[in-house]
Enzyme design. Structure first.
Site, short mmCIF file in Angstrom:
data_model
loop_
_atom_site.label_atom_id
_atom_site.label_comp_id
_atom_site.label_asym_id
_atom_site.label_seq_id
_atom_site.Cartn_x
_atom_site.Cartn_y
_atom_site.Cartn_z
N PRO A 87 0.84 -1.21 0.00
CA PRO A 87 0.00 0.00 0.00
C PRO A 87 0.87 1.25 0.00
O PRO A 87 1.49 1.57 1.00
CB PRO A 87 -0.79 -0.13 1.29
CG PRO A 87 0.01 -1.03 2.16
CD PRO A 87 0.83 -1.90 1.29
N ASP A 130 5.83 2.82 1.56
CA ASP A 130 5.02 1.66 1.95
C ASP A 130 4.33 2.04 3.27
O ASP A 130 4.97 2.17 4.31
CB ASP A 130 5.91 0.43 2.15
CG ASP A 130 5.11 -0.80 2.51
OD1 ASP A 130 5.67 -1.91 2.39
OD2 ASP A 130 3.95 -0.67 2.94
N HIS A 131 3.03 2.21 3.19
CA HIS A 131 2.32 2.73 4.35
C HIS A 131 2.32 1.77 5.53
O HIS A 131 2.03 2.14 6.67
CB HIS A 131 0.87 3.09 3.96
CG HIS A 131 0.28 4.18 4.80
ND1 HIS A 131 0.66 4.44 6.10
CD2 HIS A 131 -0.67 5.11 4.52
CE1 HIS A 131 -0.02 5.45 6.59
NE2 HIS A 131 -0.84 5.88 5.64
N ARG A 132 2.65 0.54 5.24
CA ARG A 132 2.71 -0.40 6.35
C ARG A 132 3.89 -0.07 7.26
O ARG A 132 3.93 -0.44 8.43
CB ARG A 132 2.84 -1.84 5.82
CG ARG A 132 1.62 -2.28 5.01
CD ARG A 132 1.87 -3.62 4.35
NE ARG A 132 3.02 -3.57 3.45
CZ ARG A 132 3.46 -4.61 2.74
NH1 ARG A 132 2.83 -5.77 2.84
NH2 ARG A 132 4.50 -4.50 1.95
#
Lengths: 326, 446, 338
Positions: free
Chosen positions: B247, B418-420
Site C-alpha cells: 500500500p 510503503d504505508h505499512r
C-alpha cells in the site's frame, strides 16, 4: 581416551580410590558376592577382599549408621544404596548423624562418607522405585549432593567425593549406567561444586542435572533448528551449588529454564530460580520457568509414566515461552 | 450459572468496539484467560478474554458488529444451560453516569459462606470445579503454565508500566520512556525486543505532534527486528486490501538546487572524475536516512526490520528492463567514492555483469528520470524496502527568492512510501531533511 | 544376676584398690552435685533447651567407664552428662557447654545432648533415640578393619531397644563379630512409658539371643557389680572380638528432662521414694565406710570438695563468653583444604 560406560567409570573410580587409600571401603547390599545390583562394584570383591567390600543385610538405616560410625573414627566409607528409594530408611542417619556431627562436635568429629547409588525413575518401576530425592538432601546443611550426568563426570566426581571430608550424597542413575563416553584414564578428579556448560548458547540458559542433561541437550538441538541458541548448564553438584556459572550465563542470555527430574514443589530448580531472581533480577527478560516431573507418585503405565517425566518437548515449550516466540 | 460477557473498555478512550472475529465458537469450552474474540478499538485490535470458565453458550452479537462498551456480547455457562441473558442486542444495564459497568464476569467469584456443616449438607459435584478455580495440585502440576491472561491491553495499567526487569534496566540506561510502549510479552509486558528500536526520549516530553518516534538500534547491530504492533498490523491489513500488497502513498517536494549546482561545479572543476546530481542525491538520501531510520526499513510480514546500515539501491535502466545495484554504506562514503561506484555499477549493470550481492540488500532506493526531462514521477517500491525516491529533472523556474521573482534551478523529488512501514508524517519529515541537505550541500561534504 | 557379688564386710582392702574405690565415689558425687547444680541453673534460665539429668544412675557411668582404656570409643544418648564427666571432660567444659558457651566441650554449639571430646574418645551425646547405636557398630567395624584391640561402647535407655536401629546394629555386630558393648541403662521409663508398656519381653538382655550375642543383667545401683560385668564384656570384646549386650538396671530419680515432673502420672511418688532407698551413692559410700576405706567425715569432706569444684564450674560457665557470631557458619563443612 578410552570410551567407558558410566557404570565402568564409577567402577574405575572406586577401584582407583580403594587402591590409593586403605581407609576407603565399600559397603552395601549385594556389593560383593553378587557383584553389585547394577554391577558398579564388579570385580572389587576379588581385588580387595571381604574386608573392604562388605555385603550387608537389608538394613539401610543400620549400615548407613555403620558408615557414619566408621567415618567418625577415621575410615572413609562408600555406602552403596541399591537405590535412593531405599535410602529413605537411612535418612535419620544421613541427616541426624552424618550431616550434623562436625557441627555438633565443634569441628572435632567429621564424617567423610559417600552414600551412593541410583536415584530417580528408570522404566516402569512404579511409585516406590521411581523417585528423585536430591532436593531433600540438598536441603541439609552439612551434606554435599553430587549428580554426574556423563561417564567422565561420574569418574571425576566420585573420586573427589571419596576424598572429600564431608558426607557426600552421590546420586547416579539407573538409566545412565549403560551410557557411554570418553573417560580419562588414571588420576582424574573434578572439583565438587563446579557446574559444566555442556553446550554454549546465547538466547536462553537451560539449567539441568543428571538425567535431564540429555533431555536439555536434545531440546537444545531441536531449538537450534528453529534458530534458537540454548546454553545447557549441567549443575553436576547440587550442593554446593555453582551459582556463579548459572548467573554468568543467565546474565548473558537473559532467559532461563530449569529442568529437573524431581517434583516441582520445593525442588532443586526452585533454589536456582531463587538465586537468579535475587542476584540478577535486572538481567531478566522473562520469568524463569521450570520443567519438572509431574506432581504425582510415578504411575506404572508406560504412557502415563512418559507424561509424568520431563522431556525435550516440555523443555522446548518452556524455552519458547521465555523467549516470547509463541 | 451463566456469566455475561460484555464489551470491555480495552483502551482508556474506547466507547465502542467492533467484534472482528469470534475466537470461541458457540459450544466451545472456555477457560479463564482464553481469547473469546478480537475486538477492534479506536486504537487497535485487542483481545477480549474470558473471565469465567465454562462453555460459550451464545454469541449475542455477530462478528462485524460494533457494540458500545459494557453491552452484552456473549454468554458463558454450563453446556445446555438456558441463556437467560435476554434477547440479542439487548443492552446490559449500564450505569446512569455513563461510565461502563465493571464487566460482570470480572467480579471475583465470591466463596460460598463457610458453614461448619456444609460438607454434609452440600455435597460438591465431583469433577466440576467452580468457574475460575482449579485443584491446587493440578495447578502445581503445570510448572510452565502462566497465570490466566487478563486482557492484553497496553502494558500500562493505571500508570504502572509492565516491563521485564531487563527492559527496565535498558530503558534506564538509555533514558527511554516506557510509557506507551506496546509490549509484546504476556499481558502486554514490555520485553527486551520491544526496546530494540525505541529511541531515546525524555521521560516526560511535552506531547509533540504524534509522529511515531524512531527507536535507535543498539550500536554494533546491523538492524533490529521489531514486532508489529496492533496498530501497525491493522494499517498493513487495511491498506493492503485497498491498494494491493504494497500500500503505497506518494509525497512530492520541490528542492532548490542552486547551491548543489554551484558545489558540483566547483567539485568537478577540481578534476578527479565527474560527480553527477544523481550521486549527490544518493549521498543526501543516505544521510537523511541516517537521521530518519524509520524510513530505512524492510517490511517482513510479521515484523519490520529497521536497518542500522544504509544501503542505497539505484535504479539503472538496462536493455529489456532495469536493475538496482546497491551502493553499500552510502552514508559513510564520500561523494567521489559514490560517484565512482555508481559509475562502475551502472556500467556493469548495462553489461549484465553484476554479481547478485551487488544488486540485492538495499535498504532504500532512488530512481532518476531527470536526464530524460521528466518533471516528476512516481516510482514503484522495491520490496522489501519501504521507500523509493523518484528524481525529476533540474530545471530553471521562476521562484520568489528573498522577495523577488528570480529564476532558480529546481528539482522535484517524489517519495513512494510503503504505508505499512512509513506513515505520511514520517515520510514528510524525511523529505524535509533531504531537502534541507540539498539546499545546504555543505552538509554532504562534511 | 551378678549384682549380689559385692556384699560389704570388714576385710583388708589393698591401698591401690582403696584409692580406686574412693575415686569412684568421688566421680559419683561429682555427677550428683553437678546435675543438681545443672538443675538449679536450668530453673534459673541459664541452661536452655532440653536437659536430661543423670541423678540416680551414677554407678552405671562410673562402673562401666572404669573398665575402659583411654583409646576406646564411647557413644551415648542425650542423658550423657555423667559419662562425659567420668570419661574426663572437665566439669567446667561440660557446664560451659550446658550454658552454651564457647568454652564448652562442643563450643556451645552442641548443648546438653551433644557433648563431645574426641581426644577422650567421647564421641557424642546423640539426640535421636536409638539412632547412635549403629554408630557404635560402625566404630567397632573400624576397629576390626584396622586390626586394633580397642572397644566401642554405647549407652542407651531401655526404650531404644524397641526400635529398628537397635536391632540392625546388634545384628551386624554379632554377624561380623565386632568388639562392641551395648549398655542398656534400664531406668524403667522411656520418658513416661514404663518398660512393660513398651516392650513385649521384660528382660531386655534376652533380646541379644536373637543375634546369638553374649548378654548379662547387672544391678546398676551397685558400682562394683557394674564394673565386674563390664570387665567381662570388655574382655570378650578385646580378646575374643565379640559383642555384648549389657542390661544395667537402674533408676532415674528425676523427671525425664527438666521440663518433666519427677513422678507425674506415670509413676508414683512412693515408687520414687522407695527407689531412692537404693541411691547408688549411699550404697557405695556405705560400703566404703563399712569396709573402713573411708570415714563418714572423709566422705563429707570429699562431698564438700566436689561441691566446690561444681561451684567453680558454674562460675566458669557463667563468666565464659558466648561463641563469636562467626562461629555460626564454622564447621558446617570441613575446611577447604583436602
Amino acid at each position: 581416551m578410552p570410551t567407558l560406560t558410566y557404570r565402568d567409570a564409577l567402577n574405575q573410580a572406586l577401584r582407583e580410590e580403594m587402591q590409593r587409600d586403605d581407609r576407603v571401603f565399600l559397603m552395601g547390599e549385594e556389593v560383593g558376592v553378587y557383584q553389585g545390583a547394577y554391577k558398579v562394584s564388579r570385580g572389587l570383591l576379588e581385588e580387595f577382599g571381604a574386608r573392604r567390600v562388605v555385603d550387608t543385610p537389608i538394613t539401610e538405616l543400620g549400615f548407613a549408621g555403620v558408615g557414619v560410625g566408621a567415618a567418625m573414627v577415621g575410615l572413609r566409607p562408600v555406602i552403596e544404596m541399591m537405590t535412593f528409594n531405599f535410602a529413605l530408611l537411612a535418612v535419620d542417619q544421613i541427616v541426624n548423624s552424618a550431616a550434623k556431627m562436625r557441627y555438633m562436635s565443634n569441628g572435632q568429629v567429621g564424617v567423610p562418607m559417600v552414600v551412593r547409588g541410583p536415584g530417580g525413575a528408570a522404566l516402569q518401576l512404579g511409585a516406590q522405585h521411581s523417585q528423585a530425592f536430591e532436593s531433600w538432601y540438598a536441603h541439609i546443611p552439612g551434606l554435599k549432593v553430587v549428580m554426574p550426568a556423563t561417564p567422565a563426570d561420574a569418574k571425576g566426581l566420585l573420586k573427589s567425593a571419596i576424598r572429600d571430608d564431608n558426607p557426600v550424597i552421590f546420586i547416579e542413575g539407573e538409566m545412565l549406567y549403560n551410557t557411554k563416553g570418553e573417560v580419562p584414564e588414571g588420576e582424574y578428579t573434578i572439583p565438587l561444586g563446579v557446574a559444566d556448560i555442556k553446550r554454549e548458547g546465547t538466547d536462553v540458559t537451560i539449567v539441568c542435572h543428571s538425567k535431564t542433561v540429555a533431555v536439555a541437550l536434545k531440546a537444545a538441538e531441536q531449538l537450534a533448528a528453529d534458530g534458537i541458541s540454548a546454553e545447557v548448564i549441567d549443575l553436576r553438584t547440587i550442593r554446593p551449588l555453582d551459582t556463579r556459572t548459572v548467573l554468568e550465563s543467565v546474565a548473558r542470555t537473559h532467559r532461563c529454564v530449569v529442568v529437573e527430574e524431581g517434583w516441582h514443589f520445593a525442588g532443586v530448580g526452585a533454589q536456582v530460580v531463587d538465586t537468579i531472581q535475587r542476584e540478577i533480577f535486572d538481567a531478566l527478560d522473562a520469568p524463569v520457568l521450570r520443567v519438572t516431573g509431574a506432581e504425582v507418585p510415578m504411575p506404572y503405565n508406560k504412557q502415563l509414566e512418559k507424561l509424568a517425566k520431563a522431556d525435550p518437548a516440555k523443555v522446548i515449550a518452556a524455552v519458547r515461552q521465555v523467549l516470547y516466540v509463541d | 450459572m451463566s456469566t455475561k460477557v460484555v464489551m470491555e473498555a480495552l483502551s482508556p478512550t474506547m466507547e465502542e468496539g467492533r467484534v472482528v472475529e469470534w475466537k470461541k465458537q458457540e459450544g466451545e469450552a472456555v477457560a479463564v484467560g482464553d481469547v473469546l474474540a478480537e475486538v477492534e478499538t479506536d486504537k487497535a485490535v485487542m483481545e477480549l478474554v474470558a473471565r469465567a470458565a465454562g462453555t460459550m453458550l451464545k454469541h449475542v452479537v455477530a462478528a462485524g458488529a460494533t457494540v458500545p462498551v459494557s453491552e452484552l456480547v456473549a454468554v458463558i455457562g454450563e453446556p445446555g444451560e438456558a441463556v437467560e441473558a435476554g434477547g440479542n442486542g439487548k443492552k446490559a444495564e449500564g450505569r446512569k453516569d455513563g461510565k461502563p459497568d465493571a464487566p460482570a464476569a470480572a467480579e471475583p467469584a465470591k466463596p460460598a459462606p463457610a458453614k461448619p456443616d456444609s460438607a454434609k449438607t452440600e455435597a460438591p459435584t465431583p469433577g466440576a470445579p467452580a468457574p475460575g478455580t482449579q485443584p491446587t495440585a493440578d495447578r502445581e502440576n503445570r510448572p510452565t503454565s502462566m497465570p490466566p491472561a487478563p486482557p492484553a491491553a497496553a502494558a500500562t495499567e493505571g500508570g504502572r508500566v509492565k516491563a521485564s526487569p531487563l527492559a527496565r534496566k535498558i530503558a534506564a540506561e538509555r533514558g527511554l520512556d516506557l510509557q506507551g510502549v506496546a509490549g509484546s510479552g504476556p499481558q502486554g509486558r514490555i520485553v527486551q525486543r520491544d526496546l530494540a528500536a525505541l529511541s531515546a526520549r525524555p521521560a516526560s516530553a511535552a506531547a509533540a505532534p504524534q509522529v511515531p518516534a524512531f527507536r535507535p538500534i543498539p550500536a554494533g547491530e546491523p538492524f533490529a527486528d521489531v514486532p508489529l504492533t496492533q496498530i501497525r498490523k491493522t494499517i498493513a491489513r487495511r491498506l493492503a486490501q485497498s491498494l494491493g500488497p504494497v500500500p503505497t502513498f506518494y509525497l512530492t517536494i520541490e528542492v532548490d538546487m542552486e547551491r548543489v549546482a554551484e558545489a558540483r561545479e566547483a567539485l568537478n572543476a577540481a578534476g578527479q572524475g565527474k560527480i553527477s546530481f544523481n550521486d549527490i542525491t544518493i549521498k543526501a538520501v543516505a544521510l537523511a536516512l541516517r537521521q530518519h531510520p524509520a524510513c530505512n526499513a524492510w517490511w517482513q510480514d510479521d515484523h519490520i526490520r529497521y536497518w542500522n546500515e544504509v544501503h542505497v539501491s539505484m535504479a539503472v535502466a538496462i536493455e529489456d528492463g532495469l536493475i538496482t545495484p546497491v551502493i553499500r554504506h552510502a552514508d559513510q562514503k564520500g561523494l567521489r567514492q559514490i560517484a565512482a561506484e555508481s559509475k562502475d555499477l551502472a556500467g556493469r549493470a548495462r553489461e549484465r555483469k553484476l554479481a547478485p550481492e551487488e544488486y540485492t540488500g538495499g535498504t532504500f532506493s532512488v530512481s532518476n528520470l531527470g536526464m530524460l526531462d521528466i518533471e516528476e514521477f512516481t516510482a514503484i517500491i522495491n520490496p522489501p524496502e519501504a521507500g523509493i525516491i523518484a528524481i525529476g529533472r533540474i530545471a530553471e523556474k521562476p521562484v520568489v527568492h528573498e522577495g523577488t521573482i528570480v529564476p532558480r534551478k529546481r528539482m522535484r523529488l517524489t517519495m513512494s512510501c510503503d504505508h505499512r512501514v512509513i506513515d505520511g508524517a514520517t515520510g514528510a519529515q524525511f523529505l524535509q531533511t533531504l531537502k534541507g541537505m540539498l539546499e545546504n550541500p555543505l552538509a554532504l561534504v562534511w | 544376676m551378678a549384682g549380689t557379688a559385692t556384699k560389704p564386710g570388714r576385710k583388708t582392702i589393698d591401698p591401690a584398690t582403696a584409692e580406686t574405690w574412693r575415686a569412684w565415689l568421688r566421680q559419683m558425687l561429682l555427677i550428683r552435685r553437678f546435675e543438681e547444680k545443672a538443675g538449679e541453673a536450668y530453673s534459673l534460665g541459664k541452661i536452655g533447651g532440653f536437659c536430661h539429668l543423670y541423678i540416680g544412675q551414677e554407678a552405671v557411668a562410673v562402673g562401666t567407664i572404669a573398665s575402659l582404656r583411654p583409646d576406646d570409643y564411647i557413644t551415648a544418648s542425650y542423658r550423657e552428662h555423667g559419662q562425659a564427666l567420668v570419661r574426663g571432660i572437665t566439669p567446667r567444659a561440660v557446664m560451659a557447654e550446658l550454658f552454651g558457651k564457647a568454652e564448652g566441650c562442643s563450643g556451645g554449639k552442641g548443648g546438653s545432648m551433644h557433648l563431645f571430646d574426641a581426644s577422650l574418645g567421647f564421641l557424642g551425646g546423640h539426640g535421636i533415640v536409638g539412632g547412635h547405636i549403629p554408630l557404635t557398630t560402625g566404630m567397632a567395624f573400624a576397629i576390626k578393619y584396622r586390626g586394633t584391640d580397642q572397644v566401642a561402647i554405647c549407652y542407651f535407655g531401655e526404650a531404644a531397644v524397641n526400635n529398628g536401629a537397635f536391632h540392625e546394629a546388634l545384628n551386624m555386630a554379632a554377624l561380623w563379630k565386632l568388639p562392641a558393648i551395648y549398655i542398656c541403662e534400664n531406668n524403667r521409663y522411656g520418658m513416661g512409658t514404663a518398660l512393660e508398656r513398651a516392650s513385649a519381653i521384660y528382660d531386655i538382655s534376652e533380646r541379644a539371643c536373637s543375634y546369638d550375642m553374649a548378654n548379662e543383667v547387672v544391678d546398676g545401683q551397685d558400682v562394683l557389680a557394674v564394673k565386674a560385668a563390664m570387665d567381662r564384656a570388655v574382655e570378650r570384646a578385646r580378646e575374643e572380638k565379640l559383642p555384648t549386650l549389657l542390661e544395667v538396671r537402674t533408676y532415674r530419680f528425676m523427671g525425664h528432662s527438666m521440663s518433666d515432673p519427677i513422678h507425674g502420672h506415670y509413676r508414683t511418688k512412693e515408687e520414687v521414694e522407695e527407689q531412692r532407698k537404693r541411691d547408688p551413692i549411699a550404697v557405695w559410700s556405705g560400703r566404703l565406710i563399712a569396709d573402713g576405706v573411708m570415714t563418714e567425715d572423709e566422705v563429707k569432706a570429699m562431698d564438700q570438695q566436689v561441691v566446690e569444684e561444681v561451684e567453680d564450674a558454674y562460675r566458669f560457665a557463667e563468666e565464659a563468653a558466648d561463641p563469636a557470631p562467626e562461629e555460626l557458619f564454622r564447621d558446617v563443612y570441613a575446611p577447604e583444604e583436602n
